[in-house]
Design a protein around this motif. Structure first.
Motif, mmCIF file in Angstrom:
data_model
loop_
_atom_site.group_PDB
_atom_site.id
_atom_site.type_symbol
_atom_site.label_atom_id
_atom_site.label_comp_id
_atom_site.label_asym_id
_atom_site.label_seq_id
_atom_site.Cartn_x
_atom_site.Cartn_y
_atom_site.Cartn_z
ATOM 1 N N ASN A 209 -14.610 51.591 50.161
ATOM 2 C CA ASN A 209 -13.664 50.817 49.108
ATOM 3 C C ASN A 209 -14.520 49.611 48.425
ATOM 4 N N CYS A 210 -14.955 48.914 46.891
ATOM 5 C CA CYS A 210 -15.847 47.928 46.213
ATOM 6 C C CYS A 210 -17.091 48.358 46.576
ATOM 7 N N GLY A 211 -17.849 47.022 46.610
ATOM 8 C CA GLY A 211 -19.312 47.490 46.021
ATOM 9 C C GLY A 211 -20.238 48.096 45.756
ATOM 10 N N ALA A 237 -13.984 53.534 44.238
ATOM 11 C CA ALA A 237 -14.498 52.787 44.037
ATOM 12 C C ALA A 237 -14.563 51.946 42.915
ATOM 13 N N ASN A 238 -16.053 50.745 42.515
ATOM 14 C CA ASN A 238 -15.563 50.144 41.376
ATOM 15 C C ASN A 238 -16.261 50.480 40.251
ATOM 16 N N ALA A 239 -16.275 50.209 38.988
ATOM 17 C CA ALA A 239 -16.720 51.120 37.951
ATOM 18 C C ALA A 239 -18.552 50.207 37.410
ATOM 19 N N GLY A 275 -9.961 53.769 42.125
ATOM 20 C CA GLY A 275 -10.876 52.737 41.785
ATOM 21 C C GLY A 275 -11.047 51.504 42.427
ATOM 22 N N CYS A 276 -11.310 50.791 42.244
ATOM 23 C CA CYS A 276 -11.449 49.112 43.059
ATOM 24 C C CYS A 276 -11.762 48.156 41.467
ATOM 25 N N CYS A 277 -12.567 47.132 41.750
ATOM 26 C CA CYS A 277 -13.049 46.445 40.844
ATOM 27 C C CYS A 277 -13.565 46.996 39.625
ATOM 28 N N GLY A 278 -13.462 46.564 38.273
ATOM 29 C CA GLY A 278 -13.656 46.974 37.071
ATOM 30 C C GLY A 278 -13.016 48.401 36.743
HETATM 31 ZN ZN LIG Z 1 -13.663 46.014 44.329
#
Ligand SMILES: [Zn+2]
Length: 296
Positions: A209-211, A237-239, A275-278
């Motif tokens: 996740n993330c990154g 996943a991030n955007a 999803g993660c950040c964004g």
């Molecule tokens: Zn994230």
């Protein structure tokens, strides 16, 4: 209590939710505020985030408890409320998810390093144990140990989950792409190394996740799939990779872009996607449409 692994039988792909952090800030959380305290003080806002992701079509949602370990909460002098704030987090997401959708209890790293001696294994275990007991008693279906970078700390969190609950344990690590094109955590752990160590620790589901956006995640999932383990893979996943625009951080991947890459991520071996950040409810809705066609 539902089993995520059972839900994945026959090759079904599950959809998870999108980012929570950015959403909380959009609702008025300020830098320096404790996000987990919002489970009590801003319960309706947290509930609305959870409900929005359910409405967007998520099969599972997380809890607002990423920084809910005792060690993290101590930064706000809230360490004595660790169990309670995590239980509240689980109850809020459970209310949004009802009985038909899954709730996965978010557990993030403590931010303290074993390597430098600033924390002991016993302190880490105790810190995760209280958090996980709160999430368990609040009614989560699984524990999601996420955004980890150090295998030693992750294994302690996995043990705390396995020894104090009967529910499934998910563990995901965050990797960055190095100049030579390889993926590593900030402690130098590679995807295959993570996968082997975490599978040995007895997790039910692992992943990343993330990154990274979906493009990076496709490569990471391929590396995890090269290991011997055939555990299901979860990807949050991030955007895309963040870019700075006019002093603001922007995540460039649109819902359409993430939807477009979803089949490749599944082809690489991902079983649960979110999803993660964004990422926003719009991203989740767009990915839902793709997954529905694949699950037919
Ligand atoms: Zn994230």
């Amino acid at each position: 209590m539902k089993s995520i692994k059972n839900e994945l039988l026959n090759g079904k792909i599950l959809l998870s939710d999108g980012g929570w952090g950015t959403y909380l800030y959009a609702k008025g959380l300020q830098m320096g505020d404790c996000p987990e305290l919002w489970n009590e003080t801003h319960r309706s806002d947290v509930l609305e985030i959870a409900k929005t992701y359910i409405d967007a079509g998520a099969d599972m949602i997380e809890t607002n408890s990423f920084g809910g370990s005792k060690i993290k909460l101590a930064q706000y002098n809230l360490e004595d409320r660790t169990y309670e704030l995590n239980k509240l987090a689980a109850e809020v997401s459970r209310e949004a998810a009802g009985d038909s959708k899954l709730v996965i209890g978010s557990v993030g790293p403590t931010g303290k390093f074993l390597m430098t001696g600033e924390v002991t294994e016993e302190e880490l275990y105790e810190s995760f144990k209280i958090q996980i007991e709160g999430l368990r008693d609040g009614g989560v279906d699984a524990i999601c140990i996420e955004t980890f970078y150090d295998t030693q700390e992750a294994v302690i969190a996995v043990n705390a989950a396995k020894e104090n609950t009967d529910i499934e344990v998910i563990t995901t690590f965050t990797f960055d792409k190095a100049v030579d094109g390889s993926y590593n955590t900030m402690m130098g752990v590679k995807p295959a190394e993570m996968a082997e160590t975490i599978a040995d620790a007895g997790v039910d589901i692992f992943g990343t996740n993330c990154g990274n956006g979906f493009e990076g995640m496709i490569e990471i999932v391929k590396e995890i799939r090269k290991t011997n383990s055939d555990l299901p893979i979860l990807v949050h996943a991030n955007a895309g990779l963040p870019i700075e625009e006019g002093g603001k951080i922007i995540y460039p991947d649109s819902p359409e872009r993430m939807a477009e890459l979803t089949p490749q991520l599944i082809e690489a071996g991902a079983n649960i996607i979110g999803g993660c950040c964004g990422t926003s409810p719009e991203h989740i809705r767009a990915i839902r449409a793709v997954i529905d066609k694949i699950n037919l």
